[in-house]
Design an enzyme around this catalytic site. Structure first.
Site, PDB file in Angstrom:
ATOM      1  N   TYR A 146       2.286  -8.640  26.163  1.00  0.00           N
ATOM      2  CA  TYR A 146       1.623  -9.864  26.661  1.00  0.00           C
ATOM      3  C   TYR A 146       1.673 -10.960  25.612  1.00  0.00           C
ATOM      4  CZ  TYR A 146      -2.227 -13.132  27.468  1.00  0.00           C
ATOM      5  OH  TYR A 146      -2.979 -14.281  27.597  1.00  0.00           O
TER       6      TYR A 146
ATOM      7  N   THR B 115      -2.795 -18.594  24.123  1.00  0.00           N
ATOM      8  CA  THR B 115      -3.883 -17.684  23.743  1.00  0.00           C
ATOM      9  C   THR B 115      -3.850 -17.382  22.250  1.00  0.00           C
ATOM     10  OG1 THR B 115      -4.548 -15.356  23.895  1.00  0.00           O
ATOM     11  CG2 THR B 115      -2.308 -15.832  24.516  1.00  0.00           C
ATOM     12  N   ASP B 116      -5.027 -17.096  21.682  1.00  0.00           N
ATOM     13  CA  ASP B 116      -5.086 -16.748  20.258  1.00  0.00           C
ATOM     14  C   ASP B 116      -4.399 -15.418  19.955  1.00  0.00           C
ATOM     15  OD1 ASP B 116      -6.953 -15.065  21.410  1.00  0.00           O
ATOM     16  OD2 ASP B 116      -8.604 -15.596  20.061  1.00  0.00           O
ATOM     17  N   GLU B 117      -4.071 -14.659  21.020  1.00  0.00           N
ATOM     18  CA  GLU B 117      -3.419 -13.368  20.771  1.00  0.00           C
ATOM     19  C   GLU B 117      -2.030 -13.539  20.168  1.00  0.00           C
ATOM     20  OE1 GLU B 117      -4.017 -10.252  23.589  1.00  0.00           O
ATOM     21  OE2 GLU B 117      -5.741 -11.250  24.490  1.00  0.00           O
TER      22      GLU B 117
ATOM     23  N   LYS C 165       3.732 -14.598  25.468  1.00  0.00           N
ATOM     24  CA  LYS C 165       3.010 -15.877  25.334  1.00  0.00           C
ATOM     25  C   LYS C 165       3.514 -16.615  24.086  1.00  0.00           C
ATOM     26  CE  LYS C 165       0.134 -17.442  27.410  1.00  0.00           C
ATOM     27  NZ  LYS C 165       0.172 -18.354  28.588  1.00  0.00           N
TER      28      LYS C 165
HETATM   29  N1  LIG Z   1      -8.456 -15.247  29.953  1.00  0.00           N
HETATM   30  C1  LIG Z   1      -8.484 -15.580  28.659  1.00  0.00           C
HETATM   31  O1  LIG Z   1      -9.392 -15.180  27.933  1.00  0.00           O
HETATM   32  C2  LIG Z   1      -7.416 -16.501  28.099  1.00  0.00           C
HETATM   33  C3  LIG Z   1      -7.601 -17.010  26.822  1.00  0.00           C
HETATM   34  C4  LIG Z   1      -6.667 -17.902  26.306  1.00  0.00           C
HETATM   35  C5  LIG Z   1      -5.556 -18.259  27.060  1.00  0.00           C
HETATM   36  N2  LIG Z   1      -5.393 -17.728  28.301  1.00  0.00           N
HETATM   37  C6  LIG Z   1      -4.193 -18.153  29.070  1.00  0.00           C
HETATM   38  O2  LIG Z   1      -4.674 -18.929  30.154  1.00  0.00           O
HETATM   39  C7  LIG Z   1      -3.809 -18.777  31.287  1.00  0.00           C
HETATM   40  C8  LIG Z   1      -4.631 -18.345  32.480  1.00  0.00           C
HETATM   41  O3  LIG Z   1      -5.268 -17.099  32.176  1.00  0.00           O
HETATM   42  P1  LIG Z   1      -6.278 -16.409  33.201  1.00  0.00           P
HETATM   43  O4  LIG Z   1      -7.203 -15.591  32.416  1.00  0.00           O
HETATM   44  O5  LIG Z   1      -6.779 -17.407  34.170  1.00  0.00           O
HETATM   45  O6  LIG Z   1      -5.269 -15.431  33.945  1.00  0.00           O
HETATM   46  P2  LIG Z   1      -5.317 -14.823  35.403  1.00  0.00           P
HETATM   47  O7  LIG Z   1      -4.513 -13.567  35.324  1.00  0.00           O
HETATM   48  O8  LIG Z   1      -6.694 -14.786  35.944  1.00  0.00           O
HETATM   49  O9  LIG Z   1      -4.515 -15.904  36.273  1.00  0.00           O
HETATM   50  C9  LIG Z   1      -3.123 -16.056  36.159  1.00  0.00           C
HETATM   51  C10 LIG Z   1      -2.660 -16.788  37.408  1.00  0.00           C
HETATM   52  O10 LIG Z   1      -1.232 -16.969  37.324  1.00  0.00           O
HETATM   53  C11 LIG Z   1      -0.664 -16.618  38.585  1.00  0.00           C
HETATM   54  N3  LIG Z   1       0.703 -16.185  38.345  1.00  0.00           N
HETATM   55  C12 LIG Z   1       1.121 -15.111  37.619  1.00  0.00           C
HETATM   56  N4  LIG Z   1       2.456 -15.040  37.645  1.00  0.00           N
HETATM   57  C13 LIG Z   1       2.900 -16.090  38.382  1.00  0.00           C
HETATM   58  C14 LIG Z   1       4.185 -16.556  38.771  1.00  0.00           C
HETATM   59  N5  LIG Z   1       5.298 -15.910  38.394  1.00  0.00           N
HETATM   60  N6  LIG Z   1       4.267 -17.677  39.521  1.00  0.00           N
HETATM   61  C15 LIG Z   1       3.128 -18.341  39.912  1.00  0.00           C
HETATM   62  N7  LIG Z   1       1.906 -17.928  39.596  1.00  0.00           N
HETATM   63  C16 LIG Z   1       1.792 -16.821  38.836  1.00  0.00           C
HETATM   64  C17 LIG Z   1      -1.562 -15.516  39.126  1.00  0.00           C
HETATM   65  O11 LIG Z   1      -1.434 -15.371  40.532  1.00  0.00           O
HETATM   66  C18 LIG Z   1      -2.946 -16.025  38.701  1.00  0.00           C
HETATM   67  O12 LIG Z   1      -3.473 -16.913  39.658  1.00  0.00           O
HETATM   68  C19 LIG Z   1      -2.749 -17.766  30.864  1.00  0.00           C
HETATM   69  O13 LIG Z   1      -1.585 -18.469  30.487  1.00  0.00           O
HETATM   70  C20 LIG Z   1      -3.381 -17.047  29.676  1.00  0.00           C
HETATM   71  O14 LIG Z   1      -2.400 -16.567  28.785  1.00  0.00           O
HETATM   72  C21 LIG Z   1      -6.288 -16.861  28.837  1.00  0.00           C
END
Ligand SMILES: NC(=O)c1ccc[n+]([C@@H]2O[C@H](COP(=O)([O-])OP(=O)(O)OC[C@H]3O[C@@H](n4cnc5c(N)ncnc54)[C@H](O)[C@@H]3O)[C@@H](O)[C@H]2O)c1
Length: 320
Positions: free
Chosen positions: A149, A122-124, A153
């Site tokens: 968070y 993530t960009d964070e 990351k």
């Molecule tokens: N949402 C955004 O805007 C965004 C932007 C950039 C990057 N990301 C990254 O993308 C990825 C997905 O983000 P998202 O928004 O879909 O998040 P989300 O919270 O919707 O989904 C996360 C998933 O991971 C699973 N999970 C969490 N802990 C776990 C564990 N210990 N074992 C197995 N599964 C586990 C959860 O059950 C869930 O299905 C993350 O790594 C996040 O940092 C998100």
């Protein structure tokens, strides 16, 4: 790249990725490893062909389970993480466990079986920028995470880079901006506003709402990840954004307008501690090197479709 192991594939971006890949490549078989935390639900994968998608409910910190699944796969795409900044301020321990120990567990299994990994970041991790600057983050920007968070990351990204450098692991990283679209939990900014209005409550704005985010439709993010898997250079990182910078106040104003509400029909609440001011990304590398072209460049159109999705999929967010 026939057998994919997708961690966190029942969450927001993971679900969109699974659905996208099944549609675009008919030879792929997917195993989703997901703990099914509050952020996800198995219904997100409902209706997908059982011959091509298998859900394994389990923890990415479970080394034995991860070992077994990585052994029988070709490529691992690692989405699983705790992702809500507010939760990380209340319960940082689970972020250290899932985001750091979980990534370490995945890395060790990939190293043992020499498997290609794509790590989703993530960009964070870069921290924030002044509101009024024109600066943008790119692959060379220093990491300055602000919250538990983003710190976990950032730590996970460093682990991936160390495994590339020290052990020659075949891995790529994508560092993406704020996503919006279907299947996102209503704790996050855009679905929170939409679902509050749909259920007759006032939407809420943190602080003065001037914080700027670089919004990308989730479909463009998953397309970028697929492109990196196909054409990306192992060991490289790719920043993914679409120049979609908007303040939270402006985004809320659009939601109120599209949903037929008055422009002042919301509540202001106390700001989150350490709330990042502005994120903005320079995606020249993925554009020039891999030919990435986002398709959902009209934010208001994407937002309108997202509002319709939450209206038509009330079971997704009600009673959660
Ligand atoms: N949402 C955004 O805007 C965004 C932007 C950039 C990057 N990301 C990254 O993308 C990825 C997905 O983000 P998202 O928004 O879909 O998040 P989300 O919270 O919707 O989904 C996360 C998933 O991971 C699973 N999970 C969490 N802990 C776990 C564990 N210990 N074992 C197995 N599964 C586990 C959860 O059950 C869930 O299905 C993350 O790594 C996040 O940092 C998100």
């Amino acid at each position: 790249m026939r057998r994919l192991l997708i961690t966190g594939g029942a969450g927001f971006i993971g679900t969109n990725f699974v659905r996208y890949v099944l549609g675009i490549d008919h030879s792929v078989e997917i195993t989703v490893l997901d703990l099914l935390t509050y952020a996800s639900q198995k219904e997100n994968l409902q209706g997908l062909p059982v011959s091509r998608v298998r859900l394994v409910v389990g923890d990415i910190c479970d080394a034995q389970l991860v070992d077994e699944l990585v052994k029988e796969t070709d490529v691992v795409v690692h989405f699983a993480a705790e992702t809500h900044v507010d939760n990380s301020l209340k319960q940082p321990g689970i972020f250290v466990s899932s985001n750091l120990v979980g990534t370490f567990t995945i890395l060790e299994a990939c190293r043992k079986y020499n498997k290609r990994l794509h790590h989703v970041s993530t960009d964070e991790v870069f921290g924030d920028l002044p509101i009024d600057s024109t600066e943008r983050f790119n692959e060379e920007s220093p990491y300055q995470p602000s919250s538990p968070y983003s710190a976990t990351k950032a730590g996970a990204d460093f682990l991936v880079r160390a495994w590339i450098r020290s052990f020659g692991l075949m891995a790529t990283l994508s560092i993406c901006s704020n996503n919006y679209g279907p299947y996102q939990h209503q704790e996050k900014f855009i679905p929170q506003q939409i679902t509050r209005i749909l259920s007759g409550q006032k939407p809420v704005l943190y602080g003065n709402g001037k914080n700027v985010r670089d919004w990308i439709h989730v479909e463009d993010h998953v397309r970028a990840i697929w492109l990196i898997l196909k054409k990306g250079r192992p060991s490289d990182s790719y920043v993914v954004g679409v120049n979609g910078e908007h303040s939270n106040r402006w985004v809320l104003a659009q939601i109120l307008r599209i949903m037929g509400k008055a422009s002042d029909d919301y509540e202001e609440v106390a700001d989150r501690p350490g709330h990042d001011l502005r994120y903005a990304l320079d995606s020249s590398k993925i554009t020039d090197a891999l030919g990435f072209e986002p398709k959902n460049t009209e934010f208001v159109k994407g937002l309108t479709q997202t509002i319709e999705w939450y209206d038509q999929h009330r079971a997704f967010w009600q009673n959660r």
